[in-house]
Enzyme design. Structure first.
Site, mmCIF file in Angstrom:
data_model
loop_
_atom_site.group_PDB
_atom_site.id
_atom_site.type_symbol
_atom_site.label_atom_id
_atom_site.label_comp_id
_atom_site.label_asym_id
_atom_site.label_seq_id
_atom_site.Cartn_x
_atom_site.Cartn_y
_atom_site.Cartn_z
ATOM 1 N N GLY A 149 0.988 -1.217 -0.045
ATOM 2 C CA GLY A 149 0.192 -0.017 -0.036
ATOM 3 C C GLY A 149 0.792 1.192 0.062
ATOM 4 N NE ARG A 150 -2.595 5.451 1.859
ATOM 5 C CZ ARG A 150 -4.053 5.652 1.656
ATOM 6 N NH1 ARG A 150 -4.409 6.724 1.223
ATOM 7 N NH2 ARG A 150 -4.848 4.915 2.549
ATOM 8 C CB ILE A 151 3.068 2.534 4.704
ATOM 9 C CG1 ILE A 151 2.366 3.426 5.399
ATOM 10 C CG2 ILE A 151 4.427 2.113 5.519
ATOM 11 C CD1 ILE A 151 1.820 3.240 6.621
ATOM 12 N NE ARG A 171 -7.403 -7.991 -0.308
ATOM 13 C CZ ARG A 171 -7.832 -6.730 0.163
ATOM 14 N NH1 ARG A 171 -8.247 -5.671 -0.757
ATOM 15 N NH2 ARG A 171 -8.041 -6.302 1.287
ATOM 16 N NE ARG A 227 -3.364 -1.434 14.174
ATOM 17 C CZ ARG A 227 -2.973 -0.189 14.152
ATOM 18 N NH1 ARG A 227 -1.664 0.072 14.002
ATOM 19 N NH2 ARG A 227 -3.760 0.647 13.969
ATOM 20 C CD GLU A 256 0.488 -1.918 20.446
ATOM 21 O OE1 GLU A 256 1.322 -2.652 19.598
ATOM 22 O OE2 GLU A 256 0.185 -0.914 20.013
ATOM 23 C CG HIS A 274 1.981 1.383 18.106
ATOM 24 N ND1 HIS A 274 0.727 0.810 18.178
ATOM 25 C CD2 HIS A 274 2.042 1.874 16.859
ATOM 26 C CE1 HIS A 274 0.110 0.708 17.050
ATOM 27 N NE2 HIS A 274 0.712 1.772 16.295
HETATM 28 C C1 8YV Z 1 -1.237 5.126 16.011
HETATM 29 C C2 8YV Z 1 -1.238 3.882 14.147
HETATM 30 O O1 8YV Z 1 -2.358 5.770 15.656
HETATM 31 O O2 8YV Z 1 -1.729 4.924 12.175
HETATM 32 C C3 8YV Z 1 -1.947 4.155 12.751
HETATM 33 O O3 8YV Z 1 -2.929 3.299 12.613
HETATM 34 O O4 8YV Z 1 -1.362 2.928 14.752
HETATM 35 C C4 8YV Z 1 -0.579 5.002 14.762
HETATM 36 O O5 8YV Z 1 -0.452 6.016 14.122
HETATM 37 C C5 8YV Z 1 -0.719 6.222 16.685
HETATM 38 O O6 8YV Z 1 0.208 5.491 17.782
HETATM 39 C C6 8YV Z 1 -1.374 7.254 17.513
HETATM 40 O O7 8YV Z 1 -1.734 6.811 18.960
#
Ligand code: 8YV
Length: 308
Positions: A149-151, A171, A227, A256, A274
């Site tokens: 994806g983008r990342i 996919r 994740r 976490e 995170h």
């Molecule tokens: C969190 C993230 O939102 O973009 C996401 O999906 O998990 C992170 O950027 C960040 O920890 C803010 O609390």
């Protein structure tokens, strides 16, 4: 005019909390969870973050909820079917965090392969007794990107600058000239390092399991900035403990911030709290986008980044 009631599920920097408090009647549930029953019937908006989402009991307590604004790109922790069924809008903060997440993925790969964290400890002491052991080269490495994806694309862009031999699973193949390997096990088998950047959903749950780890092998590195659910953590811990893979760079964990203590006993990991999106620049942009979504909703305007 009365301000809409906004339930805040997590803390934000002052540069977000101040304008939120100006525009909304903010109720900070993360500071006092006991207010939920009393305030729930008046709540029209929820501000949360990517990892936290919205717990079922919060949805149940807020019958007049209109919008969930996520401070993060991931929406896996929000029940989208429930939102669709109840007509609740959902927004996230894509794009603005892409570069930072890709930076941290590459940073963890460099830290792992070059032993940067252990080398730092060596420079502070044992260096006088002997040289630091030789490490592994990242330039030219075969890298597999799981989920383009983008990342994932931003990771690929960075690593192509390192002369890496890149391949990806997604996919479906994309028209980008990169090598597409549909099967994650086959992708891992051709990779010195596997970087997980995929969306987290039912399809990608434990996509990195015993087979992928075995295919990556004792010389292979794993990096996860997606994740925790994308990885079978038990299988990963077993592989790390037994030398089944060379090491892992992890920004996300099951349960976490309470990490499985087995991670803490390992020397072949780089552990991060995170914070892939955790820079001042990106967090300011995430906060601004989250607020723009909330403001647009309550002004009856189109949402800048709607998921639902
Ligand atoms: C969190 C993230 O939102 O973009 C996401 O999906 O998990 C992170 O950027 C960040 O920890 C803010 O609390």
């Amino acid at each position: 005019m009365t301000k809409p009631v906004l339930l805040q599920l997590s803390g934000y920097p002052a540069w977000d909390e101040t304008p939120l408090a100006e525009a909304f009647e903010v109720v900070a549930l993360h500071k006092d969870p006991s207010v939920l029953a009393a305030v729930g019937p008046r709540v029209r908006g929820i501000a949360t973050n990517g990892g936290l989402g919205v717990p079922a009991e919060v949805f149940a307590a807020c019958p007049k909820l209109e919008i969930v604004a996520i401070y993060g790109v991931g929406y896996d922790a929000v029940d989208l079917d429930l939102c669709r069924a109840r007509g609740i809008r959902v927004t996230n903060t894509p794009d603005v965090l892409t570069e930072d997440c890709a930076d941290l993925a590459v940073g963890m790969l460099l830290a792992l392969a070059r032993g940067i964290v252990k080398a730092e400890a060596h420079a502070r002491g044992p260096w006088k007794q002997g040289a630091f052991p030789l490490q592994r080269r990242v330039a030219g490495m075969k890298v597999g990107i799981l989920g383009l994806g983008r990342i994932g694309a931003a990771v690929a862009e960075r690593l192509s600058g390192f002369g890496c031999d890149l391949a990806y699973s997604a996919r479906r193949p994309k028209d980008n000239g990169m090598t597409f390997v549909a099967d994650p096990v086959a992708l891992a088998a051709r990779s010195d390092a596997l970087i997980v950047t995929t969306l987290s959903n039912a399809e990608t749950r434990h996509i990195v399991g015993p087979q992928v780890l075995a295919a990556l092998g004792p010389e292979g590195f794993l990096v996860n900035i997606s994740r925790a659910a994308c990885i079978d953590e038990e299988a990963l811990l077993a592989a790390l403990e037994a030398g089944g893979i060379a090491g892992a760079g992890l920004d996300v964990f099951e349960g976490e911030p309470h990490l499985n203590p087995r991670f803490l006993a390992l020397s072949n990991v780089v552990l991060q709290p995170h914070h892939a999106s955790g820079t001042v620049e990106t967090r300011k942009a995430m906060g601004a986008l989250m607020r723009a979504n909330l403001t647009a909703h309550f002004a009856g305007q189109p949402l800048p980044s709607a998921v639902v």
